[in-house]
Design an enzyme around this catalytic site. Structure first.
Site, mmCIF file in Angstrom:
data_model
loop_
_atom_site.group_PDB
_atom_site.id
_atom_site.type_symbol
_atom_site.label_atom_id
_atom_site.label_comp_id
_atom_site.label_asym_id
_atom_site.label_seq_id
_atom_site.Cartn_x
_atom_site.Cartn_y
_atom_site.Cartn_z
ATOM 1 N N SER A 1 -12.538 -20.909 50.610
ATOM 2 C CA SER A 1 -11.766 -20.677 49.388
ATOM 3 C C SER A 1 -10.317 -21.089 49.613
ATOM 4 C CB SER A 1 -11.803 -19.195 49.008
ATOM 5 O OG SER A 1 -10.736 -18.919 48.111
ATOM 6 N N HIS B 1 -14.363 -24.045 47.649
ATOM 7 C CA HIS B 1 -14.465 -22.956 46.665
ATOM 8 C C HIS B 1 -13.093 -22.788 46.014
ATOM 9 C CE1 HIS B 1 -16.234 -19.224 45.050
ATOM 10 N NE2 HIS B 1 -15.040 -18.691 45.245
ATOM 11 N N ASP C 1 -10.843 -20.793 43.333
ATOM 12 C CA ASP C 1 -10.754 -19.522 42.617
ATOM 13 C C ASP C 1 -9.714 -19.591 41.504
ATOM 14 O OD1 ASP C 1 -12.583 -17.719 44.000
ATOM 15 O OD2 ASP C 1 -11.289 -18.036 45.738
ATOM 16 N N MET D 1 -7.911 -17.766 38.402
ATOM 17 C CA MET D 1 -7.658 -16.398 37.902
ATOM 18 C C MET D 1 -6.640 -16.434 36.770
ATOM 19 S SD MET D 1 -7.207 -14.505 41.549
ATOM 20 C CE MET D 1 -8.430 -14.684 42.846
ATOM 21 N N HIS E 1 -14.948 -21.199 40.725
ATOM 22 C CA HIS E 1 -15.243 -19.797 40.411
ATOM 23 C C HIS E 1 -14.231 -19.315 39.376
ATOM 24 C CE1 HIS E 1 -15.310 -15.402 42.177
ATOM 25 N NE2 HIS E 1 -15.803 -15.464 40.947
ATOM 26 N N MET F 1 -12.566 -16.769 37.232
ATOM 27 C CA MET F 1 -12.315 -15.342 37.016
ATOM 28 C C MET F 1 -11.357 -15.241 35.829
ATOM 29 S SD MET F 1 -12.037 -14.304 41.016
ATOM 30 C CE MET F 1 -11.776 -16.005 41.495
ATOM 31 N N MET G 1 -20.377 -10.942 44.326
ATOM 32 C CA MET G 1 -19.024 -10.622 44.793
ATOM 33 C C MET G 1 -19.110 -9.451 45.768
ATOM 34 S SD MET G 1 -16.862 -12.746 43.583
ATOM 35 C CE MET G 1 -15.448 -11.943 44.348
ATOM 36 N N ASP H 1 -19.151 -13.859 48.278
ATOM 37 C CA ASP H 1 -17.716 -14.151 48.232
ATOM 38 C C ASP H 1 -16.908 -12.872 48.419
ATOM 39 O OD1 ASP H 1 -15.187 -15.121 47.636
ATOM 40 O OD2 ASP H 1 -15.650 -15.627 45.545
HETATM 41 C C1 DX5 Z 1 -11.613 -13.140 45.378
HETATM 42 C C2 DX5 Z 1 -12.007 -14.590 45.487
HETATM 43 C C3 DX5 Z 1 -12.450 -14.983 46.842
HETATM 44 C C4 DX5 Z 1 -11.417 -14.831 47.901
HETATM 45 C C5 DX5 Z 1 -12.102 -14.755 49.233
HETATM 46 O O1 DX5 Z 1 -11.350 -12.836 44.073
HETATM 47 O O2 DX5 Z 1 -13.049 -14.872 44.602
HETATM 48 O O3 DX5 Z 1 -12.990 -16.296 46.845
HETATM 49 O O4 DX5 Z 1 -10.481 -15.868 47.924
HETATM 50 O O5 DX5 Z 1 -11.136 -14.479 50.180
HETATM 51 P P1 DX5 Z 1 -11.465 -13.706 51.516
HETATM 52 O O6 DX5 Z 1 -12.477 -14.519 52.263
HETATM 53 O O7 DX5 Z 1 -10.140 -13.655 52.202
HETATM 54 O O8 DX5 Z 1 -11.983 -12.354 51.147
HETATM 55 ZN ZN ZN Z 2 -14.235 -16.828 44.707
#
Ligand code: DX5
Ligand code: ZN
Length: 216
Positions: free
Chosen positions: A7, A32, A34, A36, A65, A67, A136, A174
Site C-alpha cells: 500500500s 495497492h 488507498d 480516502m 481501494h 474508501m 479489512m 488489508d
Molecule cells: C487502511 C488502508 C490500508 C493501510 C495498510 O485504511 O486500507 O491499506 O494502508 O497499512 P498497514 O499495512 O500499515 O496496516
Molecule cells: Zn487498503
C-alpha cells in the site's frame, strides 16, 4: 499463488515515482492504492490525478481501494485514470449490485471490501459476481494499526463461501500485516496480502519485501 500488494499510503510521497519503480524492481505483484475522502473514513489521502500521474511509470496491476462515500459516482474516473481492480466498500454503497455491474461494464476487475464489524454473510449473493473480496483487518482510514485477531475467522469464512459457490476469487486482506502474522493470514485462506508500513517502514523496501515473502 500468493500475491503481495504494497500500500503506497505509507510511501514517501515526495518520492512516489521512485518508490513505485522500486516495488516493481523487487518483484511485487500489485500496487495497492488507498483512496480516502474524509467522509467514509476520517482521513484524506489522494485521488484521481495522483493515480494518473503514476500510471505511466509501471505495468504493475493498480489495485484501487476506494474508501469513499457512494463510490459509484467516481468509478468511471478511476477506471479512466488507470485502475485495474476497483474495490468498493459494502458499507459505502446502497445499490451495491448495480455498482458491481457498472465497474464490470467498464472492463475492470471488481472487488468488495468489508469493514471489521461487517459479517461475511452479507457477501452470500455477491461472491459469484466479484473478482475479489477484501477483508479489512483494521478499521479503514490509517496505516500502521494493529491487526484485529478475529479477522482470521472472517478470512476462513470467505474462503468457505467461495468454495460453496465454486468461485475462484482473490481473497485480499488489508491492515496490520507484517512478518509476524503473514503466515497465519495465508493459512486462513488469503491469497492477496496488502502491507503498507511493513513494506515502506525505514525505507528498506527490498529487505522488507523479502521478509514478508518468507511467510508465503
Ligand atoms: C487502511 C488502508 C490500508 C493501510 C495498510 O485504511 O486500507 O491499506 O494502508 O497499512 P498497514 O499495512 O500499515 O496496516
Ligand atoms: Zn487498503
Amino acid at each position: 499463488m500468493i500475491k503481495l500488494a504494497p500500500s503506497i499510503l505509507s510511501a514517501d510521497f515526495a518520492r512516489l515515482g521512485e518508490e513505485i519503480k522500486s516495488l516493481e524492481k523487487h518483484g511485487v505483484d500489485m500496487v495497492h492504492i488507498d483512496v480516502m475522502d474524509g467522509n467514509f473514513v476520517p482521513n484524506i489521502s489522494f485521488g484521481i490525478p495522483v493515480i494518473k500521474a503514476i500510471r505511466n511509470l509501471t505495468k504493475l496491476t493498480f489495485d484501487v481501494h476506494l474508501m469513499i462515500d457512494t463510490p459509484s459516482r467516481y468509478v468511471k474516473d478511476f477506471a479512466d485514470a488507470g485502475a485495474d481492480i476497483i474495490t468498493i466498500h459494502y458499507e459505502s454503497e446502497v445499490h451495491l449490485d448495480r455498482a458491481i455491474k457498472y465497474i464490470k461494464s467498464l472492463g475492470k476487475k471488481v472487488g468488495v471490501a468489508i469493514n471489521p464489524s461487517t459479517k461475511v454473510s452479507v457477501l452470500e449473493y455477491l461472491v459469484s459476481e466479484v473478482d475479489m473480496i477484501l477483508v479489512m483487518s483494521v478499521n479503514p482510514g490509517f496505516g500502521g494499526q494493529s491487526f484485529i485477531a478475529y479477522s482470521l475467522d472472517k478470512i476462513t469464512e470467505v474462503k468457505e463461501l467461495s468454495k460453496k459457490h465454486n468461485k475462484d476469487i482473490m481473497i485480499e486482506v488489508d491492515g496490520g500485516i507484517d512478518k509476524s502474522n503473514v503466515k497465519s493470514v495465508i493459512n486462513a485462506g488469503a491469497n492477496v496480502i496488502v502491507a503498507g508500513s511493513a513494506v515502506f517502514r525505514d525505507g528498506k523496501i527490498k529487505e522488507n519485501i523479502s521478509l514478508l515473502k518468507e511467510g508465503f
